[in-house]
Design an enzyme around this catalytic site. Structure first.
Site, PDB file in Angstrom:
ATOM      1  N   GLN A 133      68.228  39.034  45.725  1.00 58.93           N
ATOM      2  CA  GLN A 133      68.827  37.922  46.461  1.00 58.93           C
ATOM      3  C   GLN A 133      68.798  36.682  45.590  1.00 58.93           C
ATOM      4  OE1 GLN A 133      67.341  37.622  50.497  1.00 58.93           O
ATOM      5  NE2 GLN A 133      67.476  35.393  50.470  1.00 58.93           N
ATOM      6  N   ASP A 134      69.891  35.911  45.601  1.00 58.99           N
ATOM      7  CA  ASP A 134      69.941  34.605  44.955  1.00 58.99           C
ATOM      8  C   ASP A 134      70.017  33.545  46.045  1.00 58.99           C
ATOM      9  OD1 ASP A 134      69.943  35.661  42.419  1.00 58.99           O
ATOM     10  OD2 ASP A 134      72.004  35.143  41.949  1.00 58.99           O
ATOM     11  N   HIS A 159      55.752  27.767  50.274  1.00 57.33           N
ATOM     12  CA  HIS A 159      56.287  28.952  50.955  1.00 57.33           C
ATOM     13  C   HIS A 159      55.931  30.236  50.217  1.00 57.33           C
ATOM     14  CE1 HIS A 159      59.664  26.001  52.294  1.00 57.33           C
ATOM     15  NE2 HIS A 159      58.581  25.860  53.034  1.00 57.33           N
ATOM     16  N   LYS A 207      59.814  35.009  42.428  1.00 54.77           N
ATOM     17  CA  LYS A 207      60.968  34.113  42.335  1.00 54.77           C
ATOM     18  C   LYS A 207      61.132  33.619  40.904  1.00 54.77           C
ATOM     19  CE  LYS A 207      60.345  32.322  47.016  1.00 54.77           C
ATOM     20  NZ  LYS A 207      59.990  31.132  47.817  1.00 54.77           N
ATOM     21  N   TYR A 232      67.349  30.054  42.784  1.00 53.45           N
ATOM     22  CA  TYR A 232      66.294  31.007  42.459  1.00 53.45           C
ATOM     23  C   TYR A 232      66.656  32.408  42.882  1.00 53.45           C
ATOM     24  CZ  TYR A 232      64.528  30.069  47.231  1.00 53.45           C
ATOM     25  OH  TYR A 232      64.392  29.907  48.586  1.00 53.45           O
ATOM     26  N   ASP A 266      57.369  22.517  57.315  1.00 58.08           N
ATOM     27  CA  ASP A 266      56.456  22.193  56.228  1.00 58.08           C
ATOM     28  C   ASP A 266      55.351  21.247  56.683  1.00 58.08           C
ATOM     29  OD1 ASP A 266      57.899  23.867  54.612  1.00 58.08           O
ATOM     30  OD2 ASP A 266      58.939  22.271  53.545  1.00 58.08           O
TER      31      ASP A 266
END
Length: 183
Positions: free
Chosen positions: A47-48, A62, A72, A132, A170
């Site tokens: 996955q990007d 995270h 990542k 990422y 967050d």
């Protein structure tokens, strides 16, 4: 591509070859074989992700737990961020230790954050685009967030006296003491 050791076993700063001239630049941003040679492991990215943030935005810390833990590979294509990897492996001699590096569109550096580490960043420029690659798909059932300001991690964010802009998630992240982490 050059490998820059960051002092923790796991995270690696990658400095790709960038060919610049009066027309612009060319760089190979990802090559599976080169990455495996430099980092020492063959990673399959699935996955990007692309994140855009404004000045003072702080995202993180995270991570995802097994069986969907993520590695990542992070880079910035616009602006600059201070990017962070924190060791969340309880059995590690560097548990709770972190490394932070400035990633910019100009320096083209990439940070490899392996399994067992949390990730976060602070936007330093007016706008920053962070791309990422992830080694596991997003899995909300094992997605976790730690408080960015947990004193037990003692992360020295380069805030220069400013209060960061953070999401509700967050702001309400778990502390290390109460969080589910890696063995």
């Amino acid at each position: 591509m050059k490998k820059i050791d960051l002092g923790l076993r796991g995270p690696v700063l990658l400095d790709p070859d960038v060919f610049r001239d009066d027309r612009g630049f060319f760089m190979e941003s990802w090559n599976r074989r080169t990455f495996a040679e430099v980092v020492g492991e063959d990673v399959e990215f699935v996955q990007d992700n692309h994140s855009r943030s404004f000045s003072g935005v702080l995202r993180g810390v995270h991570y995802q737990l097994p069986p969907h833990a993520q590695g990542k590979l992070v880079r910035v294509t616009r602006g600059s961020v201070w990017d962070l990897a924190v060791d969340l492996r309880r059995s590690s001699p560097t548990f709770k230790k972190w490394v932070g590096v400035e990633l910019t569109e100009d320096n083209a550096l990439q940070l490899w954050i392996p399994l067992g580490f949390g990730h976060g960043f602070l936007t330093l420029s007016e706008v920053a685009d962070v791309l990422y690659k992830s080694s596991a798909h997003y899995a909300p059932d094992v997605d976790r967030c730690l408080r960015w300001d947990d004193p037990e991690m003692a992360i020295d964010w380069p805030l220069d006296g400013r209060q960061p802009t953070v999401s509700e998630r967050d702001a309400g992240g778990a502390t290390l003491a109460e969080a589910a982490l890696f063995d």
